[in-house]
Design a protein around this motif. Structure first.
Motif, short mmCIF file in Angstrom:
data_model
loop_
_atom_site.label_atom_id
_atom_site.label_comp_id
_atom_site.label_asym_id
_atom_site.label_seq_id
_atom_site.Cartn_x
_atom_site.Cartn_y
_atom_site.Cartn_z
N THR A 176 0.83 -1.21 0.00
CA THR A 176 0.00 0.00 0.00
C THR A 176 0.86 1.25 0.00
O THR A 176 0.48 2.28 -0.58
N THR A 177 2.02 1.19 0.64
CA THR A 177 2.91 2.36 0.67
C THR A 177 3.93 2.33 -0.47
O THR A 177 4.33 3.39 -0.98
N TYR A 178 4.34 1.14 -0.88
CA TYR A 178 5.31 1.03 -1.98
C TYR A 178 4.70 1.40 -3.33
O TYR A 178 5.33 2.09 -4.15
N SER A 179 3.48 0.96 -3.58
CA SER A 179 2.87 1.16 -4.89
C SER A 179 2.81 2.63 -5.30
O SER A 179 3.19 2.99 -6.43
N PRO A 180 2.35 3.55 -4.44
CA PRO A 180 2.36 4.97 -4.86
C PRO A 180 3.76 5.54 -5.00
O PRO A 180 3.98 6.41 -5.86
N MET A 181 4.70 5.08 -4.19
CA MET A 181 6.08 5.57 -4.36
C MET A 181 6.61 5.16 -5.73
O MET A 181 7.28 5.95 -6.41
N LYS A 182 6.31 3.95 -6.13
CA LYS A 182 6.74 3.48 -7.45
C LYS A 182 6.03 4.27 -8.56
O LYS A 182 6.66 4.73 -9.51
N GLN A 313 4.53 -8.73 -5.14
CA GLN A 313 5.69 -9.62 -5.18
C GLN A 313 6.98 -8.82 -5.17
O GLN A 313 7.96 -9.19 -4.50
N GLU A 314 6.97 -7.68 -5.85
CA GLU A 314 8.16 -6.84 -5.93
C GLU A 314 8.56 -6.31 -4.56
O GLU A 314 9.76 -6.30 -4.22
N ILE A 315 7.60 -5.88 -3.75
CA ILE A 315 7.95 -5.32 -2.45
C ILE A 315 8.35 -6.41 -1.48
O ILE A 315 9.21 -6.19 -0.60
N LEU A 316 7.79 -7.60 -1.60
CA LEU A 316 8.26 -8.72 -0.78
C LEU A 316 9.74 -9.00 -1.06
O LEU A 316 10.56 -9.13 -0.14
N ASP A 317 10.09 -9.06 -2.33
CA ASP A 317 11.47 -9.31 -2.72
C ASP A 317 12.38 -8.15 -2.31
O ASP A 317 13.52 -8.37 -1.87
N PHE A 318 11.89 -6.92 -2.44
CA PHE A 318 12.66 -5.73 -2.08
C PHE A 318 12.97 -5.73 -0.58
O PHE A 318 14.10 -5.43 -0.17
N CYS A 319 11.97 -6.06 0.23
CA CYS A 319 12.18 -6.08 1.68
C CYS A 319 13.18 -7.16 2.07
O CYS A 319 14.01 -6.95 2.97
N ALA A 320 13.11 -8.32 1.41
CA ALA A 320 14.08 -9.38 1.69
C ALA A 320 15.49 -8.93 1.30
O ALA A 320 16.46 -9.14 2.04
N GLU A 321 15.61 -8.28 0.14
CA GLU A 321 16.92 -7.83 -0.36
C GLU A 321 17.54 -6.78 0.55
O GLU A 321 18.76 -6.79 0.79
#
Length: 368
Positions: A176-182, A313-321
């Motif tokens: 919810t917070t990542y999507s608008p930033m992107k 999926q992108e933010i899950l991977d980003f948080c892991a990275e």
């Protein structure tokens, strides 16, 4: 059919209590998930109490679901038994509209819009003649339960670098917070302001920092100023007029995470020309915006609704990275009503996450 146990609200004024029900066996394109953890979102409280006037009762909340694949339908190939997976706010959409074909399922323009993980379609007035929800389901029970059945393409993979209990809130608060930033192009070097420092604000600040932005957190609580500093952000009190004057016309992006009606007008002057303030916390009416402040420098006030599957999926991977995630407190499901009270009272900044093992233990004891 699988026997399941969940916690449900039966009326807008009632506490959540155990509810026994049955999950359908997976259809050919579906998977059954044995739930391990489920995050507690402020939206769950709004929904359970019918504060959006669309709740279908009994209501089993929960749209930050993490678990393991227990079984797969005959045509399902994306996941296998034992995989650690997640389910966010959606479990289906029309798949035919322009938005769905563009991979923007969260803006589905089909007859009923997207199917929420609980409470049914986003257009709940459009129901079958019997009064039940569409999409072939009598009711949609969410993740405060022992299991869930979902179309395989609406199931996300939890990367190895994320603990399952930490991953759960990322499925809503994170995307919810990542999507608008992107979407609005937040990048390294930008000056970003996060308004409100609860569960959404915490994730927003961490994501913006990981993107390389200079982050400011606006809060009403002096206690949270120190928490902001620990995140590497600058804390600003919302009633600090000198700070608002100092930062006038300097922000590249503002994100409001406050979950109820509030006034955006004090923040609009902080934006640079042609920049945007996006509201993600409140879905009800906001205080009227002074359009002179908006028009004078061609600024924008916008909204954003959760995020699509790809972004999730992108933010899950980003948080892991980047080794980031929400601050959480794990609770047994038997404490869910107390947790709701704490969230409503604004006494917590972290995200509650339910350990579904506590529900499975209750189910086992009931069956004994």
């Amino acid at each position: 059919m699988t026997k399941a146990l969940g916690y449900a609200a039966k009326h807008s004024f009632s506490k959540l209590k155990p509810l026994e029900f049955e999950r359908d066996a997976p259809k050919p394109n579906e998977v059954e998930i044995d739930i391990l953890f489920c995050g507690v979102c402020h939206s769950d409280i709004h929904q359970a109490k019918n504060e959006w006037s669309n709740t279908v009762y009994p209501c089993v909340p929960g749209h930050e679901v993490v678990g393991r694949i227990a079984s797969v339908g005959s045509a399902a190939t994306k996941h296998k038994v034992g995989d650690l997976v997640g389910v966010g706010c959606m479990i289906d959409s029309c798949r035919e509209c322009e938005a769905c074909k563009a991979g923007e399922e969260n803006y589905c323009a089909g007859p009923n819009s997207w199917l929420a993980t609980y409470n049914g379609p986003m257009q709940p007035a459009k129901v079958s003649p019997t009064g039940t929800n569409t999409y072939g389901r009598d009711n949609t029970y969410g993740g405060y339960s022992t299991s869930i059945v979902v179309p395989e393409d609406f199931v996300l993979k939890i990367p190895a670098g994320l603990k399952p209990e930490v991953a759960a809130p990322i499925l809503c608060a994170g995307v919810t917070t990542y999507s608008p930033m992107k979407h609005w192009g937040v990048k390294a070097g930008d000056k970003v302001g996060i308004i409100g420092f609860g569960g959404l604000g915490d994730m927003a600040a961490k994501i913006a920092k990981a993107l390389g932005a200079e982050v400011f957190l606006f809060t009403r609580s002096e206690e949270k100023l120190e928490e902001a500093r620990k995140l590497g952000a600058t804390g600003v009190m919302e009633d600090d007029k000198d700070a608002f004057t100092e930062h006038k016309g300097s922000f590249d992006f503002l994100l409001s995470t406050i979950p109820e009606k509030h006034d955006l007008n004090p923040f609009i002057p902080l934006l640079k020309r042609d920049k945007t303030i996006v509201v993600v916390g409140a879905l009800d009416n906001l205080a009227p915006v002074n359009n002179m402040q908006v028009a004078g420098q061609r600024k924008s006030v916008a909204g954003s609704l959760i995020g699509n599957l790809a972004d999730t999926q992108e933010i899950l991977d980003f948080c892991a990275e980047h080794n980031i995630g929400p601050d959480i407190q794990i609770i047994p499901i038997q404490q869910i009503n107390d947790a709701y009270d704490m969230v409503e009272d604004g006494e917590v900044r972290f995200r509650y996450v339910i350990d579904i093992a506590s529900l499975k233990q209750e189910q086992a004891e009931s069956a004994a």
